[in-house]
Design a protein around this motif. Structure first.
Motif, PDB file in Angstrom:
ATOM      1  N   MET A 131       6.339  54.117  52.527  1.00 25.81           N
ATOM      2  CA  MET A 131       7.753  54.275  52.206  1.00 25.81           C
ATOM      3  C   MET A 131       7.976  53.897  50.746  1.00 25.81           C
ATOM      4  N   GLU A 132       8.772  54.671  50.064  1.00 24.36           N
ATOM      5  CA  GLU A 132       9.158  54.321  48.714  1.00 24.36           C
ATOM      6  C   GLU A 132      10.289  53.316  48.812  1.00 24.36           C
ATOM      7  N   GLU A 133      10.052  52.103  48.341  1.00 25.73           N
ATOM      8  CA  GLU A 133      11.005  51.011  48.528  1.00 25.73           C
ATOM      9  C   GLU A 133      12.241  51.117  47.644  1.00 25.73           C
ATOM     10  N   LYS A 134      12.080  51.585  46.417  1.00 29.23           N
ATOM     11  CA  LYS A 134      13.224  51.607  45.512  1.00 29.23           C
ATOM     12  C   LYS A 134      14.328  52.485  46.086  1.00 29.23           C
ATOM     13  N   ASP A 135      15.470  51.892  46.315  1.00 28.80           N
ATOM     14  CA  ASP A 135      16.634  52.603  46.851  1.00 28.80           C
ATOM     15  C   ASP A 135      16.360  53.270  48.208  1.00 28.80           C
ATOM     16  N   ALA A 136      15.342  52.793  48.928  1.00 26.20           N
ATOM     17  CA  ALA A 136      14.992  53.340  50.241  1.00 26.20           C
ATOM     18  C   ALA A 136      14.811  54.853  50.179  1.00 26.20           C
ATOM     19  N   LEU A 137      14.234  55.348  49.109  1.00 29.35           N
ATOM     20  CA  LEU A 137      14.122  56.782  48.872  1.00 29.35           C
ATOM     21  C   LEU A 137      13.345  57.499  49.971  1.00 29.35           C
ATOM     22  N   GLY A 138      12.234  56.908  50.430  1.00 25.83           N
ATOM     23  CA  GLY A 138      11.446  57.538  51.487  1.00 25.83           C
ATOM     24  C   GLY A 138      12.231  57.654  52.785  1.00 25.83           C
ATOM     25  N   VAL A 139      12.978  56.626  53.124  1.00 26.75           N
ATOM     26  CA  VAL A 139      13.795  56.631  54.334  1.00 26.75           C
ATOM     27  C   VAL A 139      14.891  57.690  54.223  1.00 26.75           C
ATOM     28  N   LYS A 140      15.506  57.786  53.062  1.00 26.11           N
ATOM     29  CA  LYS A 140      16.559  58.783  52.862  1.00 26.11           C
ATOM     30  C   LYS A 140      16.008  60.203  52.958  1.00 26.11           C
ATOM     31  N   ARG A 141      14.818  60.422  52.400  1.00 25.65           N
ATOM     32  CA  ARG A 141      14.205  61.757  52.494  1.00 25.65           C
ATOM     33  C   ARG A 141      13.918  62.114  53.954  1.00 25.65           C
ATOM     34  N   ALA A 142      13.418  61.145  54.702  1.00 27.20           N
ATOM     35  CA  ALA A 142      13.162  61.384  56.128  1.00 27.20           C
ATOM     36  C   ALA A 142      14.472  61.679  56.859  1.00 27.20           C
ATOM     37  N   ALA A 143      15.529  60.974  56.496  1.00 28.67           N
ATOM     38  CA  ALA A 143      16.834  61.197  57.135  1.00 28.67           C
ATOM     39  C   ALA A 143      17.331  62.613  56.866  1.00 28.67           C
ATOM     40  N   LEU A 144      17.146  63.096  55.652  1.00 31.16           N
ATOM     41  CA  LEU A 144      17.555  64.477  55.345  1.00 31.16           C
ATOM     42  C   LEU A 144      16.823  65.475  56.230  1.00 31.16           C
ATOM     43  N   ARG A 145      15.528  65.246  56.417  1.00 31.93           N
ATOM     44  CA  ARG A 145      14.751  66.155  57.273  1.00 31.93           C
ATOM     45  C   ARG A 145      15.255  66.096  58.714  1.00 31.93           C
ATOM     46  N   ARG A 146      15.545  64.889  59.218  1.00 34.14           N
ATOM     47  CA  ARG A 146      16.002  64.736  60.605  1.00 34.14           C
ATOM     48  C   ARG A 146      17.420  65.289  60.785  1.00 34.14           C
ATOM     49  N   LEU A 147      18.278  65.131  59.774  1.00 33.30           N
ATOM     50  CA  LEU A 147      19.618  65.711  59.855  1.00 33.30           C
ATOM     51  C   LEU A 147      19.534  67.218  60.049  1.00 33.30           C
ATOM     52  N   GLN A 148      18.607  67.834  59.329  1.00 39.81           N
ATOM     53  CA  GLN A 148      18.461  69.282  59.463  1.00 39.81           C
ATOM     54  C   GLN A 148      17.810  69.643  60.793  1.00 39.81           C
ATOM     55  N   ALA A 149      16.732  68.956  61.169  1.00 39.65           N
ATOM     56  CA  ALA A 149      15.996  69.305  62.381  1.00 39.65           C
ATOM     57  C   ALA A 149      16.805  69.038  63.645  1.00 39.65           C
ATOM     58  N   GLU A 150      17.505  67.914  63.716  1.00 41.92           N
ATOM     59  CA  GLU A 150      18.190  67.538  64.950  1.00 41.92           C
ATOM     60  C   GLU A 150      19.643  67.999  65.003  1.00 41.92           C
ATOM     61  N   LEU A 151      20.360  67.865  63.893  1.00 38.59           N
ATOM     62  CA  LEU A 151      21.782  68.204  63.880  1.00 38.59           C
ATOM     63  C   LEU A 151      22.079  69.526  63.188  1.00 38.59           C
ATOM     64  N   GLY A 152      21.061  70.153  62.607  1.00 41.28           N
ATOM     65  CA  GLY A 152      21.261  71.440  61.954  1.00 41.28           C
ATOM     66  C   GLY A 152      22.107  71.349  60.698  1.00 41.28           C
ATOM     67  N   ILE A 153      22.110  70.195  60.049  1.00 45.81           N
ATOM     68  CA  ILE A 153      22.880  70.020  58.817  1.00 45.81           C
ATOM     69  C   ILE A 153      21.974  70.406  57.645  1.00 45.81           C
ATOM     70  N   PRO A 154      22.271  71.512  56.977  1.00 49.49           N
ATOM     71  CA  PRO A 154      21.423  71.947  55.867  1.00 49.49           C
ATOM     72  C   PRO A 154      21.403  70.924  54.738  1.00 49.49           C
ATOM     73  N   GLN A 155      20.272  70.867  54.054  1.00 52.66           N
ATOM     74  CA  GLN A 155      20.109  69.878  52.990  1.00 52.66           C
ATOM     75  C   GLN A 155      21.024  70.134  51.799  1.00 52.66           C
ATOM     76  N   ASP A 156      21.626  71.323  51.720  1.00 52.52           N
ATOM     77  CA  ASP A 156      22.584  71.537  50.627  1.00 52.52           C
ATOM     78  C   ASP A 156      23.945  70.903  50.934  1.00 52.52           C
ATOM     79  N   GLN A 157      24.144  70.414  52.169  1.00 48.16           N
ATOM     80  CA  GLN A 157      25.405  69.741  52.519  1.00 48.16           C
ATOM     81  C   GLN A 157      25.349  68.224  52.318  1.00 48.16           C
TER      82      GLN A 157
END
Length: 132
Positions: free
Chosen positions: A1-27
């Motif tokens: 995980m990239e610790e600075k600003d939880a960047l790795g966690v945020k990137r994973a969250a973007l992927r899960r938002l799209q995969a599970e909730l269908g929220i495109p990364q441009d939103q």
């Protein structure tokens, strides 16, 4: 995980938002995601199985279009604080199923954050893991 600003966690969250909730990364962008804290969670499902994990609590306050994947999400609702309280009470009475982690998040974190959403960054705890 990239610790600075939880960047790795945020990137994973973007992927899960799209995969599970269908929220495109441009939103939702990395900048829209606020890392709040972490908690260590343990719960039994039955005599053999259970969950034991460190969970990340992230917050996004933005209007988005949801197109949930039915294999991931059976339903979703936007709820007021009062409606969440009623849901948890109905869960305590056995009228509906409420996951243990939802109750933990709401009671330990969300109730404190909710009235302060304009200043919610005061609750950010980058270096803490809550034991629940």
């Amino acid at each position: 995980m990239e610790e600075k600003d939880a960047l790795g966690v945020k990137r994973a969250a973007l992927r899960r938002l799209q995969a599970e909730l269908g929220i495109p990364q441009d939103q939702v962008s990395l900048e829209d995601i606020l890392f709040m804290t972490r908690y260590h969670y343990k719960a039994k499902s039955d005599a053999v199985w259970g969950e034991h994990e460190v969970c990340y609590l992230l917050l996004v306050m933005k209007d988005v279009k949801i197109s949930a994947d039915p294999s991931e999400v059976s339903s979703f609702s936007y709820l007021t604080r009062e409606e969440v309280e009623a849901l948890l009470e109905r869960g305590a009475q056995g009228e509906v199923q409420v996951t243990p982690w939802l109750r933990i998040i709401v009671e330990r974190f969300l109730y404190a954050w909710w009235p302060c959403l304009d200043e919610v960054t005061q609750f950010v705890e980058l270096d803490k893991i809550h034991r629940v």
